[in-house]
Design a protein around this motif. Structure first.
Motif, short mmCIF file in Angstrom:
data_model
loop_
_atom_site.label_atom_id
_atom_site.label_comp_id
_atom_site.label_asym_id
_atom_site.label_seq_id
_atom_site.Cartn_x
_atom_site.Cartn_y
_atom_site.Cartn_z
N ARG A 117 0.81 -1.22 0.00
CA ARG A 117 0.00 0.00 0.00
C ARG A 117 0.85 1.27 0.00
O ARG A 117 0.45 2.29 -0.57
CB ARG A 117 -0.98 0.00 1.16
N TYR A 148 1.56 2.18 -3.48
CA TYR A 148 0.40 2.78 -4.16
C TYR A 148 0.32 4.26 -3.83
O TYR A 148 0.12 5.11 -4.72
CB TYR A 148 -0.91 2.11 -3.71
N TYR A 169 -8.47 2.28 -10.28
CA TYR A 169 -7.28 2.06 -9.45
C TYR A 169 -7.51 2.53 -8.01
O TYR A 169 -7.18 1.83 -7.04
CB TYR A 169 -6.10 2.80 -10.07
N PHE A 179 -6.85 0.49 -4.59
CA PHE A 179 -5.50 0.74 -4.09
C PHE A 179 -5.37 2.03 -3.27
O PHE A 179 -4.30 2.29 -2.72
CB PHE A 179 -4.52 0.78 -5.26
#
Length: 305
Positions: free
Chosen positions: A12, A15, A278, A282
């Motif tokens: 994460r 991201y 996305y 994410f």
């Protein structure tokens, strides 16, 4: 599809970093170079000339316009219509009546006066500024409405994650347009609002599944929290992919083979839809995990004390 082996939570931070870098680069470009603003957001004249016989080229139209207006920077030319019979010329300055008439005379001389018709729209500096301010207000009101709705339906952590995601999607589109110098006009605002709606819909579907799973999974450790988010994403990912492809494929086709007049709108839709697909997985879910994890750790510390 089977996504059981994919750990969506593990990376994460990457991201967040990717989004942060792109948006930071876009904000820097906005701060120092601004947008490549279209006529909607800066003073200027838009002159649309119809030629019944059609088969016009950009070079031919530009030569006729410059013959009637030899001074000044060249306008932005777009050829449209079913038979390439519509010339859209965007000028960075406001055309006076004499200049406009000289341009029209060049087209009339080349194609015949009965073949020519035109539409003209002019935006002065004050109106352009009002357009920009109202566009920002619309985006802000839409975002506030979304946050209030999610806060009522879910909890504040979901609402905060959704709010950040909405701004992420809007800033992502704006950043790409600023970095690559795509023309920014009112149709881009329409595209961003469409993308925000799609993003919120996708995010709410995922949040709804997370809320259902919260009733089945007792959160005692960070691993429980990660399992909850991973499980919820896996359960909704097939739907998200199918929905995303259903919308993105037509948008890509529209960008590739659509009219030049809506090309920037199509680009904004494609970029925004990809960013929205996305971000729901994410960004939104991962942000909620971070907020929930911090809350759980704070509760443990408080209980320990």
């Amino acid at each position: 599809m089977n996504f059981d082996r994919i750990d969506f939570v593990k990376y994460r931070k990457w991201y967040f970093l990717v989004s942060a870098v792109i948006i930071a680069a876009g904000l820097l470009v906005m701060a120092f170079a601004g947008f490549n603003a279209g006529v909607d957001f800066k003073s200027g004249t838009s002159l649309d000339i119809n030629v019944e016989s059609g088969n016009l080229t950009s070079q031919q139209a530009l030569e006729l316009i410059q013959a009637g207006r030899p001074e000044g920077s060249p306008p932005t030319i777009t050829i449209g219509g079913d038979n390439a019979n519509r010339v859209s010329a965007r000028f960075d300055e406001v055309l006076d009546e004499d200049t406009r008439n000289r341009i029209l005379e060049q087209f009339a001389h080349a194609f015949g006066e009965e073949e020519i018709s035109y539409e003209e729209s002019t935006v002065d500096t004050q109106i352009a500024r009002e357009f920009a301010q109202r566009a920002a207000v619309v985006l802000l009101i839409a975002s506030i409405g979304i946050v209030v709705y999610i806060m009522i339906r879910f909890e504040w952590r979901f609402a905060l994650a959704a709010a950040i995601t909405v701004f992420h999607d809007a800033l992502f589109v704006l950043s790409i347009f600023a970095i690559f110098r795509f023309e920014f006009n009112l149709t881009i605002i329409a595209a961003i609002l469409t993308v925000v709606g799609y993003s919120v819909n996708d995010t709410i579907v995922l949040f709804d599944r997370m809320r259902e799973n919260l009733q089945k999974i007792k959160l005692k450790t960070d691993e429980d929290l990660a399992h909850l988010v991973n499980l919820s994403i896996r359960q909704t990912l097939t739907r998200a992919i199918n929905t995303g492809l259903t919308i993105v494929i037509p948008a890509v086709l529209l960008m590739l083979i659509g009219s030049e007049g809506i090309r920037n709108f199509s680009i904004a839709m494609v970029i925004g839809l990809i960013a929205a697909a996305y971000s729901s997985i994410f960004m939104a879910a991962q942000l909620w995990l971070v907020f929930k994890k911090n809350s759980m750790n704070a509760s443990k510390q408080s209980a320990a004390n």
